[in-house]
Scaffold this motif. Structure first.
Motif, PDB file in Angstrom:
ATOM      1  N   ASN A 177     -25.779 -15.173  -2.715  1.00 61.35           N
ATOM      2  CA  ASN A 177     -26.773 -15.570  -3.856  1.00 61.35           C
ATOM      3  C   ASN A 177     -26.684 -16.917  -4.216  1.00 61.35           C
ATOM      4  OD1 ASN A 177     -28.383 -15.600  -6.001  1.00 61.35           O
ATOM      5  ND2 ASN A 177     -27.190 -14.235  -7.395  1.00 61.35           N
TER       6      ASN A 177
ATOM      7  N   GLY B 240     -26.748 -23.210 -11.134  1.00 60.01           N
ATOM      8  CA  GLY B 240     -27.261 -21.975 -10.741  1.00 60.01           C
ATOM      9  C   GLY B 240     -26.475 -20.730 -10.886  1.00 60.01           C
ATOM     10  N   GLN B 241     -25.868 -20.629 -12.093  1.00 58.83           N
ATOM     11  CA  GLN B 241     -24.964 -19.612 -12.329  1.00 58.83           C
ATOM     12  C   GLN B 241     -25.557 -18.243 -13.084  1.00 58.83           C
ATOM     13  OE1 GLN B 241     -22.462 -22.143 -14.497  1.00 58.83           O
ATOM     14  NE2 GLN B 241     -21.128 -22.600 -12.805  1.00 58.83           N
ATOM     15  N   PHE B 242     -26.327 -17.647 -12.051  1.00 56.47           N
ATOM     16  CA  PHE B 242     -26.732 -16.303 -12.593  1.00 56.47           C
ATOM     17  C   PHE B 242     -26.126 -15.086 -11.694  1.00 56.47           C
ATOM     18  CE2 PHE B 242     -29.403 -19.879 -13.807  1.00 56.47           C
ATOM     19  CZ  PHE B 242     -29.408 -19.633 -15.084  1.00 56.47           C
ATOM     20  N   ALA B 243     -25.185 -14.472 -12.209  1.00 61.15           N
ATOM     21  CA  ALA B 243     -24.690 -13.361 -11.308  1.00 61.15           C
ATOM     22  C   ALA B 243     -25.602 -12.245 -10.938  1.00 61.15           C
ATOM     23  CB  ALA B 243     -23.733 -12.698 -12.222  1.00 61.15           C
ATOM     24  N   THR B 244     -25.357 -11.774  -9.702  1.00 62.33           N
ATOM     25  CA  THR B 244     -26.020 -10.677  -9.156  1.00 62.33           C
ATOM     26  C   THR B 244     -25.767  -9.359  -9.809  1.00 62.33           C
ATOM     27  OG1 THR B 244     -25.877 -11.938  -7.215  1.00 62.33           O
ATOM     28  CG2 THR B 244     -26.842  -9.570  -7.048  1.00 62.33           C
TER      29      THR B 244
ATOM     30  N   ASP C 226     -16.512 -27.363  -3.361  1.00 56.60           N
ATOM     31  CA  ASP C 226     -18.019 -27.474  -2.974  1.00 56.60           C
ATOM     32  C   ASP C 226     -18.268 -27.044  -1.693  1.00 56.60           C
ATOM     33  OD1 ASP C 226     -20.779 -28.133  -2.383  1.00 56.60           O
ATOM     34  OD2 ASP C 226     -20.351 -30.151  -3.304  1.00 56.60           O
ATOM     35  N   PHE C 227     -18.919 -25.933  -1.697  1.00 56.43           N
ATOM     36  CA  PHE C 227     -19.352 -25.543  -0.168  1.00 56.43           C
ATOM     37  C   PHE C 227     -20.052 -26.258   0.604  1.00 56.43           C
ATOM     38  CE2 PHE C 227     -22.240 -23.022   2.698  1.00 56.43           C
ATOM     39  CZ  PHE C 227     -21.393 -22.450   3.485  1.00 56.43           C
TER      40      PHE C 227
ATOM     41  N   ALA D 175     -21.127 -18.847  -2.497  1.00 56.60           N
ATOM     42  CA  ALA D 175     -21.183 -19.263  -3.759  1.00 56.60           C
ATOM     43  C   ALA D 175     -20.659 -17.974  -4.594  1.00 56.60           C
ATOM     44  CB  ALA D 175     -22.734 -19.347  -4.196  1.00 56.60           C
ATOM     45  N   PHE D 176     -19.230 -17.920  -4.700  1.00 52.40           N
ATOM     46  CA  PHE D 176     -18.849 -16.684  -5.010  1.00 52.40           C
ATOM     47  C   PHE D 176     -18.944 -16.016  -6.425  1.00 52.40           C
ATOM     48  CE2 PHE D 176     -15.081 -13.993  -5.630  1.00 52.40           C
ATOM     49  CZ  PHE D 176     -15.047 -13.116  -4.779  1.00 52.40           C
TER      50      PHE D 176
ATOM     51  N   GLU E 259     -16.173 -21.319  -4.359  1.00 59.02           N
ATOM     52  CA  GLU E 259     -16.752 -21.387  -5.799  1.00 59.02           C
ATOM     53  C   GLU E 259     -16.669 -22.899  -6.423  1.00 59.02           C
ATOM     54  OE1 GLU E 259     -19.005 -19.812  -8.107  1.00 59.02           O
ATOM     55  OE2 GLU E 259     -18.651 -21.691  -9.037  1.00 59.02           O
TER      56      GLU E 259
HETATM   57  C1  LIG Z   1     -26.183 -17.420  -8.289  1.00 59.06           C
HETATM   58  S1  LIG Z   1     -24.455 -17.503  -8.574  1.00 59.06           S
HETATM   59  C2  LIG Z   1     -23.996 -16.161  -7.682  1.00 59.06           C
HETATM   60  C3  LIG Z   1     -22.489 -15.945  -7.975  1.00 59.06           C
HETATM   61  C4  LIG Z   1     -21.912 -14.612  -7.212  1.00 59.06           C
HETATM   62  N1  LIG Z   1     -21.989 -14.757  -5.893  1.00 59.06           N
HETATM   63  C5  LIG Z   1     -23.039 -13.376  -7.674  1.00 59.06           C
HETATM   64  O1  LIG Z   1     -23.837 -12.954  -6.676  1.00 59.06           O
HETATM   65  O2  LIG Z   1     -22.885 -12.881  -8.692  1.00 59.06           O
HETATM   66  C6  LIG Z   1     -24.191 -19.128  -7.554  1.00 59.06           C
HETATM   67  C7  LIG Z   1     -22.675 -19.433  -7.571  1.00 59.06           C
HETATM   68  O3  LIG Z   1     -22.427 -20.549  -6.905  1.00 59.06           O
HETATM   69  C8  LIG Z   1     -21.843 -21.424  -7.454  1.00 59.06           C
HETATM   70  N2  LIG Z   1     -21.961 -22.788  -6.905  1.00 59.06           N
HETATM   71  C9  LIG Z   1     -22.931 -23.828  -7.198  1.00 59.06           C
HETATM   72  N3  LIG Z   1     -23.066 -24.657  -6.517  1.00 59.06           N
HETATM   73  C10 LIG Z   1     -22.055 -24.634  -5.614  1.00 59.06           C
HETATM   74  C11 LIG Z   1     -21.471 -25.207  -4.634  1.00 59.06           C
HETATM   75  N4  LIG Z   1     -21.859 -26.282  -4.246  1.00 59.06           N
HETATM   76  N5  LIG Z   1     -20.599 -24.762  -3.936  1.00 59.06           N
HETATM   77  C12 LIG Z   1     -19.908 -23.473  -4.092  1.00 59.06           C
HETATM   78  N6  LIG Z   1     -20.166 -22.803  -5.130  1.00 59.06           N
HETATM   79  C13 LIG Z   1     -21.393 -23.305  -5.791  1.00 59.06           C
HETATM   80  C14 LIG Z   1     -21.943 -21.266  -8.970  1.00 59.06           C
HETATM   81  O4  LIG Z   1     -20.811 -22.000  -9.798  1.00 59.06           O
HETATM   82  C15 LIG Z   1     -22.180 -19.651  -9.102  1.00 59.06           C
HETATM   83  O5  LIG Z   1     -20.898 -19.123  -9.643  1.00 59.06           O
END
Ligand SMILES: C[S@@+](CC[C@H](N)C(=O)[O-])C[C@H]1O[C@@H](n2cnc3c(N)ncnc32)[C@H](O)[C@@H]1O
Length: 510
Positions: A133, A31-35, A113-114, A63-64, A89
């Motif tokens: 996000n 789910g790597q879609f930056a805001t 992993d959060f 989810a940094f 992250e």
């Molecule tokens: C939708 S992006 C948002 C990134 C950033 N916060 C932004 O708003 O641009 C989600 C982020 O969560 C990270 N992610 C996915 N699964 C995760 C987990 N279980 N624990 C922590 N981070 C995770 C992804 O690698 C990705 O960088």
């Protein structure tokens, strides 16, 4: 480090490079879609409105990524206000870069992993501002074992049993509960799907009963927030505290958080009985795009007018004032009871006195009795009458010091008659009065004092006063009557708190 737009541009540049180094399939998996920058900024700016001014912030982004929200946080708050910032992250591809990028700031970014991290055990280590996000990973990308673990953990923390069909963001939202201090503000940028589908039911229950849902903003379906992720997004705001009774949630639509196309307040009751929340904006007939809805308590401090304990003694006509030769400095204009107030808009003379056929004055003196006796013999004589007639011994008078001083109720432009019958000539139990004078009012009125946000708008826009008054008068009798209570003989009454729950639609320009 003071973050500037240049820093943000550099971050976005790195984000794009990091995204480009991955395939779409890889990014989908986590789910790597930056805001986008503007949206992240809008979100943190709105969070600022919800927080108590100057509060010390303990920020968490579970989810940094590279820190779109963190960047906005550092732009919008002073470094001294941001007490702590924690991020998680899972992917070191983004995480290592983020650590390096933000190395001159106090960020604590965990490459982990959060959903498996251990939340702080005491409240003062938890966040009071959580913005996230989360990854939107759908359930079929989660393994059976993974789902089982997530379900168990969610159940342990929140008592919620999420459906097998729940996406990863639902688990994130529930698990984050353990990371939030009491009264923590949370803003989640998530797909709007949970509002309509079965697997979102438990999330909606959590939002309505475990926390106080403050606002749901839905972006227009055509306005996809992420150029590369085809979902309709919502920003869900809540506070970690149980909801107050008769709570209403703001639902807003389209454009941006700061300037939505429309917005309305929806009661928790309605939300409980509406299976598809995305439909809420389109079902109501009372939403006008140029109006915004507020509960009165968000615009006014509402107080009952002053209780003298003996209106016959303390509220005097002009003739009585002259007859007793009472000194002018201890007299304040006061409105007659609603029964004798035949107009709803009260004009004032140049001294601020109300232009009414019956002019009344409130006696209010804070001087000690010896000083009154020495300097104001006529007033002293009048007060002696009050002592002789037992007025000074009455309950309310006895509890004031001196007994002939009054509660502080400065004048306000807005008043409400809070007791009334439907079967009067006017056919309306309650009236809103627009008061241009400096007259105060007794407890047969509720006085609506504009809160600073409204007071400021009123001082800047001379037309707003009448618009607000009109809007108050447009509150339906049904709404006011159902907030209040009815007594035998059809007498309706509204307590200040009950009036505060009523909803008013006022011009969006405010
Ligand atoms: C939708 S992006 C948002 C990134 C950033 N916060 C932004 O708003 O641009 C989600 C982020 O969560 C990270 N992610 C996915 N699964 C995760 C987990 N279980 N624990 C922590 N981070 C995770 C992804 O690698 C990705 O960088």
């Amino acid at each position: 480090m003071n973050v500037s737009t240049t820093t943000e541009q550099a971050r976005v540049f790195r984000q794009l490079q990091l995204d480009a180094a991955k395939t779409q399939t890889e990014r989908n998996k986590l789910g790597q879609f930056a805001t986008p920058t503007d949206l992240a900024f809008d979100i943190v700016q709105y969070a600022k409105e919800l927080l108590t001014p100057h509060s010390q912030i303990q920020f968490l982004d579970p989810a940094f990524g590279t820190g779109a929200f963190y960047s906005a946080l550092l732009q919008l708050f002073s470094p001294t206000q941001v007490k702590e910032s924690v991020g998680y992250e899972i992917d070191s591809h983004y995480g290592l870069e983020a650590i390096s990028f933000w190395r001159d700031t106090p960020l604590q970014l965990h490459l982990a992993d959060f959903t498996q991290a251990i939340p702080p055990s005491c409240d003062d280590k938890k966040a009071n501002l959580l913005i996230c996000n989360p990854p939107y990973v759908r359930h079929h990308h989660l393994s059976r074992i993974e789902k089982q673990r997530l379900q168990n953990q969610t159940f342990q923390i929140t008592g919620i049993k999420l459906s097998q069909l729940a996406s990863l963001y639902c688990y994130f939202l529930c698990l984050a509960d353990a990371w939030m201090a009491d009264n923590c503000i949370a803003g989640w940028l998530i797909p709007s799907g949970f509002m309509d589908v079965n697997y979102g039911q438990q999330i909606k229950e959590y939002l309505l009963s475990s926390v106080t849902l403050l606002r749901v903003h839905l972006f227009h379906p055509n306005d996809v927030q992420f150029a590369d992720a085809l979902v309709t997004s919502a920003v869900v705001w809540f506070k970690k505290t149980l909801p107050p009774s008769n709570h209403h949630v703001e639902f807003s639509y389209g454009k941006s958080l700061a300037t939505p196309n429309k917005s309305k307040l929806v009661s928790v009751e309605t939300l409980c009985s509406t299976p598809k929340w995305t439909k809420i904006g389109f079902t109501s007939n009372n939403t006008q795009s140029n109006l915004k809805q507020f509960q009165l308590k968000d615009l006014f401090t509402i107080k009952r007018g002053l209780a003298t304990g003996a209106n016959n003694f303390f509220v005097l006509t002009k003739e009585q004032v002259l007859a007793y030769q009472l000194p002018i400095e201890f007299l304040t204009s006061i409105l007659p009871s609603p029964r004798y107030l035949l107009i709803d808009e009260i004009e004032a003379d140049i001294k601020g006195n109300p232009i009414l056929t019956q002019q009344l004055f409130l006696l209010d003196c804070a001087l000690p009795i010896a000083e009154v006796q020495a300097n104001y013999p006529m007033l002293w004589q009048y007060l002696q009458m009050g002592v002789d007639n037992g007025i000074s011994d009455r309950y309310l008078c006895r509890h004031r010091s001196p007994w002939y001083s009054q509660e502080k109720r400065p004048p306000s432009p807005f008043l409400c008659t809070y007791m009334g019958r439907q079967d009067t000539k006017r056919g309306r139990p309650f009236r809103f009065i627009l008061n241009h004078s400096q007259a105060t009012a007794t407890n047969v009125y509720l006085i609506l004092y504009p809160l600073p946000v409204l007071a400021q708008a009123l001082s800047q826009n001379s037309e707003l006063l009448k618009q607000v008054w009109q809007a108050l008068n447009e509150i339906s009798d049904e709404m006011l009557m159902c907030e209040g209570r009815v007594y035998g003989g059809g007498l309706y009454k509204l307590e200040p708190k009950e009036l505060g729950n009523a909803i008013v639609s006022i011009p969006r320009s405010f």
